[in-house]
Design an enzyme around this catalytic site. Structure first.
Site, PDB file in Angstrom:
ATOM      1  N   SER A 136       1.089   4.203   8.203  1.00 21.74           N
ATOM      2  CA  SER A 136       1.927   3.511   7.080  1.00 21.74           C
ATOM      3  C   SER A 136       2.779   2.681   7.512  1.00 21.74           C
ATOM      4  CB  SER A 136       2.359   4.596   6.148  1.00 21.74           C
ATOM      5  OG  SER A 136       3.085   4.225   5.111  1.00 21.74           O
ATOM      6  N   LYS A 162      -1.595   0.627   6.338  1.00 24.53           N
ATOM      7  CA  LYS A 162      -1.279   0.899   4.999  1.00 24.53           C
ATOM      8  C   LYS A 162       0.251   0.222   4.765  1.00 24.53           C
ATOM      9  CE  LYS A 162       0.882   4.708   2.436  1.00 24.53           C
ATOM     10  NZ  LYS A 162       0.738   6.080   1.942  1.00 24.53           N
ATOM     11  N   LYS A 164       3.488  -1.049   2.253  1.00 27.90           N
ATOM     12  CA  LYS A 164       4.219  -0.858   0.982  1.00 27.90           C
ATOM     13  C   LYS A 164       4.217  -2.015   0.003  1.00 27.90           C
ATOM     14  CE  LYS A 164       5.014   3.310   1.987  1.00 27.90           C
ATOM     15  NZ  LYS A 164       4.465   4.254   1.074  1.00 27.90           N
ATOM     16  N   ASP A 189       0.442   0.636  -0.794  1.00 30.28           N
ATOM     17  CA  ASP A 189       0.884   1.906  -1.518  1.00 30.28           C
ATOM     18  C   ASP A 189       2.088   1.102  -2.508  1.00 30.28           C
ATOM     19  OD1 ASP A 189       2.228   5.129  -0.512  1.00 30.28           O
ATOM     20  OD2 ASP A 189       2.088   4.326  -2.442  1.00 30.28           O
ATOM     21  N   GLU A 214      -2.656   2.244  -3.776  1.00 33.01           N
ATOM     22  CA  GLU A 214      -2.092   3.686  -4.098  1.00 33.01           C
ATOM     23  C   GLU A 214      -0.851   3.669  -5.012  1.00 33.01           C
ATOM     24  OE1 GLU A 214      -0.871   5.333  -0.346  1.00 33.01           O
ATOM     25  OE2 GLU A 214      -0.203   7.306  -1.185  1.00 33.01           O
ATOM     26  N   ASP A 239      -1.414   9.383  -5.517  1.00 32.14           N
ATOM     27  CA  ASP A 239      -0.504  10.213  -4.799  1.00 32.14           C
ATOM     28  C   ASP A 239       0.286  11.079  -5.578  1.00 32.14           C
ATOM     29  OD1 ASP A 239       1.795   9.457  -2.036  1.00 32.14           O
ATOM     30  OD2 ASP A 239       1.531  11.239  -3.298  1.00 32.14           O
ATOM     31  N   LYS A 263      -1.474  15.591  -0.402  1.00 30.19           N
ATOM     32  CA  LYS A 263      -0.564  15.914   0.279  1.00 30.19           C
ATOM     33  C   LYS A 263      -0.391  17.347   0.106  1.00 30.19           C
ATOM     34  CE  LYS A 263       2.007  11.482   0.464  1.00 30.19           C
ATOM     35  NZ  LYS A 263       3.225  10.702  -0.029  1.00 30.19           N
ATOM     36  N   GLY A 291       0.868  11.400   4.422  1.00 26.43           N
ATOM     37  CA  GLY A 291       1.991  11.932   5.002  1.00 26.43           C
ATOM     38  C   GLY A 291       3.510  11.899   4.630  1.00 26.43           C
TER      39      GLY A 291
END
Ligand SMILES: O=C(O)CCC(=O)C1=CC=C[C@@H](O)[C@@H]1C(=O)O
Ligand SMILES: [Mg+2]
Length: 368
Positions: A136, A162, A164, A189, A214, A239, A263, A291
């Site tokens: 990420s 991944k 953001k 995400d 995400e 998530d 998670k 994570g």
């Protein structure tokens, strides 16, 4: 399992590099380590994923300490446990506080596996001896910085990138990434940064051939994600919205997502994680393990759950050296060519480094 005592440690570790998302930047990490000691002399270990601020969910280190000390730990100490599945049953009447519940429940799972001389992976029904690793990438200061960081991670062998995104950092950065890396496995995400008003804007992200987007909408939404998924060709991954197998059932039934980021801390522990896993198998919903910038003990639990069959996508389970100058376990988690080996030793399969843990402990309390 007869729990003799439980130790809570509030620890603080400096991240190697600050981690920025659409909700904030982490530079260091305060969190709680749980040690559950049995009368047989063995210890089970886990971490809470709560941080000092309630910006991912409503929990913090301080709320954890209170709920664990005043409610959850007395429930664990009052009578012996025959199986870790009983922990979530005992905790059920207490609302929410999933991170706090998960930390204690995972430590009991580790202790149980050690007492059975089983790896945690095998105790959970794991089938893999290695897992694929994604990474990420936090929001970077510049586009050039982002591209350079991605190039470095690809060279290290990560199986998935991944990034953001948020309304003022999405189309342009995804365009640049796809120009440089047209075919890499790439996902985004959003950490709840958009609303249904952005539906046209989000539809336009379909051009980037993302593996998934995400949590684009609110952290407690399932309904609007269903409306959005109907308009996107990009699969939505949930998530923050999924706190239980019941949430997952409703999201799958409504078509709110096509992928689930599991998670352990968000759903209250490993027993609930297995229920969600089995529900996703029944509904052919692929999963991966998210994570929360865990240190080595929490990372070990993530590796164990990722060894279950339906974790078919690379997770945010980078090795210790991605986060810390020195981790709190021996050996540290290492990655080779984008894979992490699943330990076949009893329990979490990594030895807590007590010397390092003592160095980073700010406060501890023993309950017996
Ligand atoms: O642990 C990692 O490497 C991934 C961290 C990460 O992406 C996140 C951690 C915590 C909250 C979020 O910002 C984000 C996530 O949603 O997955
Ligand atoms: Mg996320």
């Amino acid at each position: 399992m007869e729990v003799k005592s439980i130790i809570l440690r509030h620890v603080k570790m400096d991240l190697l590099t600050p981690f920025t998302t659409s909700v904030g930047t982490e530079v260091d990490k305060d969190f709680i380590i749980v040690e559950v000691q049995s009368k047989s002399g063995l210890s089970g270990w886990a971490e809470s994923v709560s941080i000092m601020e309630p910006i991912y969910n409503e929990e913090t280190v301080k709320t954890n300490w209170h709920i664990m000390s005043d409610f959850l730990i007395p429930l664990l100490l009052k009578e012996p446990l025959s199986h870790p599945d009983e922990v979530s049953e005992r905790f059920q009447f207490i609302r929410g506080n999933y991170n706090a519940k998960a930390a204690l429940e995972c430590a009991v799972w580790d202790l149980y596996a050690k007492e059975k001389n089983l790896s945690l992976s095998k105790a959970l029904g794991g089938v893999k001896d290695q897992i694929e690793v994604g990474v990420s990438v936090g929001i970077q200061k510049s586009e050039a910085g982002m591209l350079k960081q991605i190039e470095e991670y690809l060279k290290e062998g990560y199986k998935r990138i991944k990034v953001k995104i948020k309304p003022d950092w999405d189309t342009q950065i995804l365009k640049s990434i796809r120009r440089e890396f047209p075919t890499i496995p790439l996902m985004a995400d959003a950490n709840c940064a958009y609303t249904l008003k952005d539906i046209d804007h989000l539809q336009a992200l379909d051009e980037f051939n993302l593996m998934m987007i995400e949590q684009p909408l609110a952290c407690d939404d399932i309904i609007d994600h269903a409306s959005l998924q109907a308009k996107l060709s990009t699969p939505i991954c949930l998530d923050e919205s999924i706190h239980s197998a019941e949430d997952a059932r409703k999201a799958i039934q409504l078509g709110s997502c096509k992928i689930i980021n599991l998670k352990i801390g968000r759903v209250g522990g490993l027993t609930e994680s297995r229920k969600i896993h089995d529900l996703c198998v029944e509904n052919e919903i692929p999963m991966w393990c998210g994570g929360m910038l865990e240190a080595g003990i929490g990372r070990a639990h993530n590796i164990a759950i990722t060894s279950l069959a339906n974790f078919t996508l690379p997770g945010d389970t980078a090795p210790s050296s991605h986060y810390w100058k020195e981790d709190i376990i021996l050996p540290e988690v290492e990655m080779s060519e984008g894979f992490i080996s699943v330990p076949d030793l009893p329990g979490i399969g990594f030895e807590p480094n007590r010397k390092k843990i003592n160095q980073v402990t700010l406060e501890q309390k023993i309950f017996s």
